[in-house]
Write a protein that holds these residues in place. Structure first.
Motif, PDB file in Angstrom:
ATOM      1  N   GLN A 178       0.823  -1.201   0.000  1.00 58.37           N
ATOM      2  CA  GLN A 178       0.000   0.000   0.000  1.00 58.37           C
ATOM      3  C   GLN A 178       0.861   1.258   0.000  1.00 58.37           C
ATOM      4  O   GLN A 178       1.962   1.263   0.542  1.00 58.37           O
ATOM      5  N   ARG A 179       0.319   2.301  -0.599  1.00 54.04           N
ATOM      6  CA  ARG A 179       0.977   3.598  -0.655  1.00 54.04           C
ATOM      7  C   ARG A 179       0.229   4.557   0.268  1.00 54.04           C
ATOM      8  O   ARG A 179      -0.983   4.701   0.167  1.00 54.04           O
ATOM      9  N   CYS A 181       0.191   8.515   2.134  1.00 59.61           N
ATOM     10  CA  CYS A 181       0.673   9.900   2.151  1.00 59.61           C
ATOM     11  C   CYS A 181       0.318  10.523   3.494  1.00 59.61           C
ATOM     12  O   CYS A 181      -0.843  10.494   3.914  1.00 59.61           O
ATOM     13  N   TYR A 240       1.780  16.618  -7.250  1.00 60.02           N
ATOM     14  CA  TYR A 240       1.699  15.823  -8.479  1.00 60.02           C
ATOM     15  C   TYR A 240       2.318  14.454  -8.229  1.00 60.02           C
ATOM     16  O   TYR A 240       3.477  14.343  -7.820  1.00 60.02           O
ATOM     17  N   VAL A 241       1.550  13.403  -8.460  1.00 64.00           N
ATOM     18  CA  VAL A 241       2.017  12.039  -8.206  1.00 64.00           C
ATOM     19  C   VAL A 241       1.790  11.178  -9.441  1.00 64.00           C
ATOM     20  O   VAL A 241       0.833  11.379 -10.193  1.00 64.00           O
ATOM     21  N   HIS A 242       2.690  10.210  -9.657  1.00 64.76           N
ATOM     22  CA  HIS A 242       2.559   9.296 -10.791  1.00 64.76           C
ATOM     23  C   HIS A 242       1.536   8.201 -10.502  1.00 64.76           C
ATOM     24  O   HIS A 242       0.904   7.667 -11.409  1.00 64.76           O
ATOM     25  N   GLN A 243       1.405   7.861  -9.212  1.00 65.01           N
ATOM     26  CA  GLN A 243       0.457   6.828  -8.809  1.00 65.01           C
ATOM     27  C   GLN A 243      -0.283   7.304  -7.564  1.00 65.01           C
ATOM     28  O   GLN A 243       0.339   7.813  -6.620  1.00 65.01           O
ATOM     29  N   LYS A 244      -1.592   7.169  -7.562  1.00 66.00           N
ATOM     30  CA  LYS A 244      -2.372   7.684  -6.445  1.00 66.00           C
ATOM     31  C   LYS A 244      -2.181   6.837  -5.189  1.00 66.00           C
ATOM     32  O   LYS A 244      -1.717   5.699  -5.238  1.00 66.00           O
ATOM     33  N   PHE A 245      -2.569   7.415  -4.053  1.00 63.14           N
ATOM     34  CA  PHE A 245      -2.337   6.770  -2.758  1.00 63.14           C
ATOM     35  C   PHE A 245      -3.548   5.954  -2.321  1.00 63.14           C
ATOM     36  O   PHE A 245      -4.697   6.330  -2.560  1.00 63.14           O
ATOM     37  N   ASP A 246      -3.235   4.846  -1.640  1.00 58.43           N
ATOM     38  CA  ASP A 246      -4.297   4.020  -1.058  1.00 58.43           C
ATOM     39  C   ASP A 246      -4.863   4.662   0.205  1.00 58.43           C
ATOM     40  O   ASP A 246      -6.048   4.524   0.507  1.00 58.43           O
ATOM     41  N   ALA A 269      -6.584   7.137  -4.550  1.00 57.14           N
ATOM     42  CA  ALA A 269      -7.050   6.140  -5.507  1.00 57.14           C
ATOM     43  C   ALA A 269      -8.532   5.855  -5.284  1.00 57.14           C
ATOM     44  O   ALA A 269      -9.048   6.007  -4.176  1.00 57.14           O
TER      45      ALA A 269
END
Length: 318
Positions: A178-179, A181, A240-246, A269
């Motif tokens: 999981q990501r 922030c 700005y992010v390349h992949q959204k956060f869980d 996400a």
């Protein structure tokens, strides 16, 4: 905030209030324009504490126990200044700060000293402690050494505890990678809890460079520096992010949460979790209404004393 050297004169404002209102009086001091203290401690008063003075008996609540509020300043204040600062709150809640006084303090590092007065605190299976307080030896408890210094986040405040509980619950629902922030990371305590407990990668930011440094230091002390990327960034600007956060967690001020809504929701996400804290029972409806209008659905609300933490889920394809 820089640590104060022993050569700098300091003054202490202290008074006693009913335990129910201690946090409100602390907030009033901390938010006073141009008069913010450099450190505040709150402790339970002994049985010889003066009686709480009632301003409006009809509005005063019956409470037991009293707490001593002690605020340290690097500028000389006068009693009328402090009284003017506290008067609106006193009149609103019907209780007056008792035994108000101002003293000149000895030349020691009072910021560090105030932190040493804090005991360890248990959040879930973690025990958060400072270097001055060794963790209790207990099975299934993970000690976390957190030195807040000038940064917010020792685990003692209700918003930190509520955010941590919501974060652990959100991450516990998914065992995969999981990501996360951590927006406005302060001491980094929430980032470290996430990195210690679960298989996650954390991105943490704060507008204050001293908080960024403190967060990095604490991550290294607790052995999770490789799992946490910490950087300086303002929540007032898009991320700005390349992949959204869980999972995104933001334990910051009420007004900042309101203004940042259009910047926080796009980085989550679909189906991801947003955890917000830093507001009280009089403010949560405005926060929740604002974020619901941006595609967030309330999952759960955590009430801790007068403070609220809310978990949201992002509606897919909103």
């Amino acid at each position: 905030m820089n640590e104060h050297q022993p050569s700098q004169p300091l003054w202490q404002v202290s008074f006693t209030v009913a335990n129910k209102w201690a946090d409100a009086f602390v907030a009033e001091l901390e938010n006073a324009p141009g008069l913010a203290p450099i450190a505040v401690t709150v402790r339970e008063e002994d049985s010889s504490a003066p009686t709480i003075e009632v301003v409006h008996p009809a509005r005063a609540l019956a409470t037991t126990g009293a707490w001593r509020v002690e605020a340290i300043y690097d500028q000389l204040l006068h009693l009328p200044q402090v009284r003017r600062t506290l008067r609106p709150l006193e009149e609103s809640i019907g209780t007056k700060a008792s035994g108000l006084k101002i003293e000149t303090l000895p030349n020691i590092d009072w910021v560090r000293h105030s932190l040493k007065l804090l005991p360890s605190v248990r959040i879930g299976t973690f025990e958060i402690h400072g270097a001055h307080t060794p963790p209790a030896a207990a099975a299934n408890i993970t000690p976390l050494l957190i030195e807040a210094g000038p940064a917010f986040g020792t685990g003692h405040h209700a918003t930190t505890a509520g955010s941590a509980a919501a974060l652990l619950e959100a991450l516990g629902q998914n065992n995969g990678q999981q990501r996360v922030c951590d927006a406005g990371c302060g001491s980094g305590v929430l980032s470290i809890i996430a990195a210690k407990k679960h298989n996650v990668q954390v991105w943490a930011f704060d507008i204050d460079p001293s908080c960024v440094a403190t967060s990095r230091k604490n991550a290294k002390i607790n052995g999770v520096a490789r799992k946490i990327t910490t950087f300086q960034h303002s929540i007032d600007k898009p991320l700005y992010v390349h992949q959204k956060f869980d999972v995104v967690v933001a334990n910051i001020l009420f007004n900042s949460l309101l203004s940042a809504a259009t910047r926080l929701t796009p980085i989550i996400a679909d189906g991801g979790t947003l955890i917000l804290s830093g507001y009280d029972r009089t403010q949560f409806r405005r926060i929740e209404s604002r974020y619901r209008s941006l595609g967030m659905k309330i999952i759960r609300r955590y009430n801790t004393d007068e403070w609220i933490t809310t978990s949201f889920s992002k509606i897919s394809n909103y």
